[in-house]
Design a protein around this motif. Sequence first.
Motif, PDB file in Angstrom:
ATOM      1  N   ARG A 178     -44.394 -28.223  -7.320  1.00  0.00           N
ATOM      2  CA  ARG A 178     -43.496 -27.735  -6.276  1.00  0.00           C
ATOM      3  C   ARG A 178     -42.194 -27.252  -6.906  1.00  0.00           C
ATOM      4  O   ARG A 178     -41.608 -27.945  -7.740  1.00  0.00           O
ATOM      5  CB  ARG A 178     -43.197 -28.842  -5.273  1.00  0.00           C
ATOM      6  N   GLU A 179     -41.775 -26.085  -6.494  1.00  0.00           N
ATOM      7  CA  GLU A 179     -40.490 -25.602  -6.942  1.00  0.00           C
ATOM      8  C   GLU A 179     -39.800 -24.821  -5.842  1.00  0.00           C
ATOM      9  O   GLU A 179     -40.461 -24.232  -4.981  1.00  0.00           O
ATOM     10  CB  GLU A 179     -40.610 -24.761  -8.217  1.00  0.00           C
ATOM     11  N   PHE A 180     -38.488 -24.822  -5.909  1.00  0.00           N
ATOM     12  CA  PHE A 180     -37.670 -24.203  -4.880  1.00  0.00           C
ATOM     13  C   PHE A 180     -36.551 -23.419  -5.553  1.00  0.00           C
ATOM     14  O   PHE A 180     -36.097 -23.782  -6.637  1.00  0.00           O
ATOM     15  CB  PHE A 180     -37.089 -25.273  -3.959  1.00  0.00           C
ATOM     16  N   TRP A 181     -36.112 -22.357  -4.865  1.00  0.00           N
ATOM     17  CA  TRP A 181     -35.082 -21.477  -5.398  1.00  0.00           C
ATOM     18  C   TRP A 181     -33.933 -21.360  -4.408  1.00  0.00           C
ATOM     19  O   TRP A 181     -34.138 -21.372  -3.187  1.00  0.00           O
ATOM     20  CB  TRP A 181     -35.658 -20.082  -5.646  1.00  0.00           C
ATOM     21  N   GLY A 182     -32.742 -21.171  -4.957  1.00  0.00           N
ATOM     22  CA  GLY A 182     -31.607 -20.811  -4.136  1.00  0.00           C
ATOM     23  C   GLY A 182     -31.540 -19.302  -3.981  1.00  0.00           C
ATOM     24  O   GLY A 182     -32.365 -18.561  -4.531  1.00  0.00           O
ATOM     25  N   GLN A 183     -30.544 -18.854  -3.246  1.00  0.00           N
ATOM     26  CA  GLN A 183     -30.418 -17.424  -2.962  1.00  0.00           C
ATOM     27  C   GLN A 183     -29.658 -16.679  -4.051  1.00  0.00           C
ATOM     28  O   GLN A 183     -29.663 -15.457  -4.093  1.00  0.00           O
ATOM     29  CB  GLN A 183     -29.711 -17.227  -1.607  1.00  0.00           C
ATOM     30  N   GLY A 184     -28.999 -17.427  -4.927  1.00  0.00           N
ATOM     31  CA  GLY A 184     -28.305 -16.802  -6.045  1.00  0.00           C
ATOM     32  C   GLY A 184     -26.822 -16.605  -5.798  1.00  0.00           C
ATOM     33  O   GLY A 184     -26.364 -16.532  -4.651  1.00  0.00           O
ATOM     34  N   THR A 185     -26.079 -16.516  -6.899  1.00  0.00           N
ATOM     35  CA  THR A 185     -24.654 -16.210  -6.845  1.00  0.00           C
ATOM     36  C   THR A 185     -24.346 -15.239  -7.980  1.00  0.00           C
ATOM     37  O   THR A 185     -24.821 -15.400  -9.100  1.00  0.00           O
ATOM     38  CB  THR A 185     -23.802 -17.500  -6.945  1.00  0.00           C
ATOM     39  N   GLN A 186     -23.567 -14.215  -7.665  1.00  0.00           N
ATOM     40  CA  GLN A 186     -23.326 -13.132  -8.616  1.00  0.00           C
ATOM     41  C   GLN A 186     -22.183 -13.489  -9.553  1.00  0.00           C
ATOM     42  O   GLN A 186     -21.121 -13.960  -9.128  1.00  0.00           O
ATOM     43  CB  GLN A 186     -22.993 -11.832  -7.871  1.00  0.00           C
ATOM     44  N   VAL A 187     -22.402 -13.225 -10.830  1.00  0.00           N
ATOM     45  CA  VAL A 187     -21.359 -13.373 -11.851  1.00  0.00           C
ATOM     46  C   VAL A 187     -21.172 -12.018 -12.523  1.00  0.00           C
ATOM     47  O   VAL A 187     -22.141 -11.410 -12.984  1.00  0.00           O
ATOM     48  CB  VAL A 187     -21.756 -14.433 -12.904  1.00  0.00           C
ATOM     49  N   THR A 188     -19.932 -11.559 -12.549  1.00  0.00           N
ATOM     50  CA  THR A 188     -19.605 -10.286 -13.173  1.00  0.00           C
ATOM     51  C   THR A 188     -18.500 -10.501 -14.192  1.00  0.00           C
ATOM     52  O   THR A 188     -17.436 -11.038 -13.856  1.00  0.00           O
ATOM     53  CB  THR A 188     -19.150  -9.257 -12.135  1.00  0.00           C
ATOM     54  N   VAL A 189     -18.771 -10.109 -15.422  1.00  0.00           N
ATOM     55  CA  VAL A 189     -17.797 -10.277 -16.503  1.00  0.00           C
ATOM     56  C   VAL A 189     -17.406  -8.889 -17.018  1.00  0.00           C
ATOM     57  O   VAL A 189     -18.230  -8.156 -17.551  1.00  0.00           O
ATOM     58  CB  VAL A 189     -18.370 -11.119 -17.656  1.00  0.00           C
ATOM     59  N   SER A 190     -16.163  -8.544 -16.822  1.00  0.00           N
ATOM     60  CA  SER A 190     -15.692  -7.237 -17.281  1.00  0.00           C
ATOM     61  C   SER A 190     -14.190  -7.283 -17.452  1.00  0.00           C
ATOM     62  O   SER A 190     -13.494  -8.113 -16.850  1.00  0.00           O
ATOM     63  CB  SER A 190     -16.086  -6.148 -16.295  1.00  0.00           C
TER      64      SER A 190
END
Length: 115
Positions: free
Chosen positions: A102-114
């Motif tokens: 069994r595995e589950f995922w989150g919806q994600g969070t964006q990381v931007t490095v510039s």
Amino acid sequence: QVQLVESGGGSAQPGGSLRLSCVATGSTFSAYAITWYRQAPEKEREMVASHDLGIGTKYADSVRGRFTISRDNRKNTSYLEMNNLEPGDTAMYFCNARRGSREFWGQGTQVTVSS
């Protein structure tokens, strides 16, 4: 069933830091292995860091020494501390919880490095 919600993403300059959080609800958080993945545009999803029960922590070569994964089972939360960020760290970051098949995922969070 486990629900995962990531937060803490945003913009940072090269050399900066961010701390991502992944809060779990719905099951016994401490029983799950937690892995952070990331996916940049037009690239495959890759493992960034993992905390597996009885095994400990693992890191991708590209982040070892800069990122630290941790977890607080009392708060049902995993953290990804990211230091000395590089433009190549720009991606959507996902939290994954796994226990057996069994595995589950989150919806994600964006990381931007510039700069």
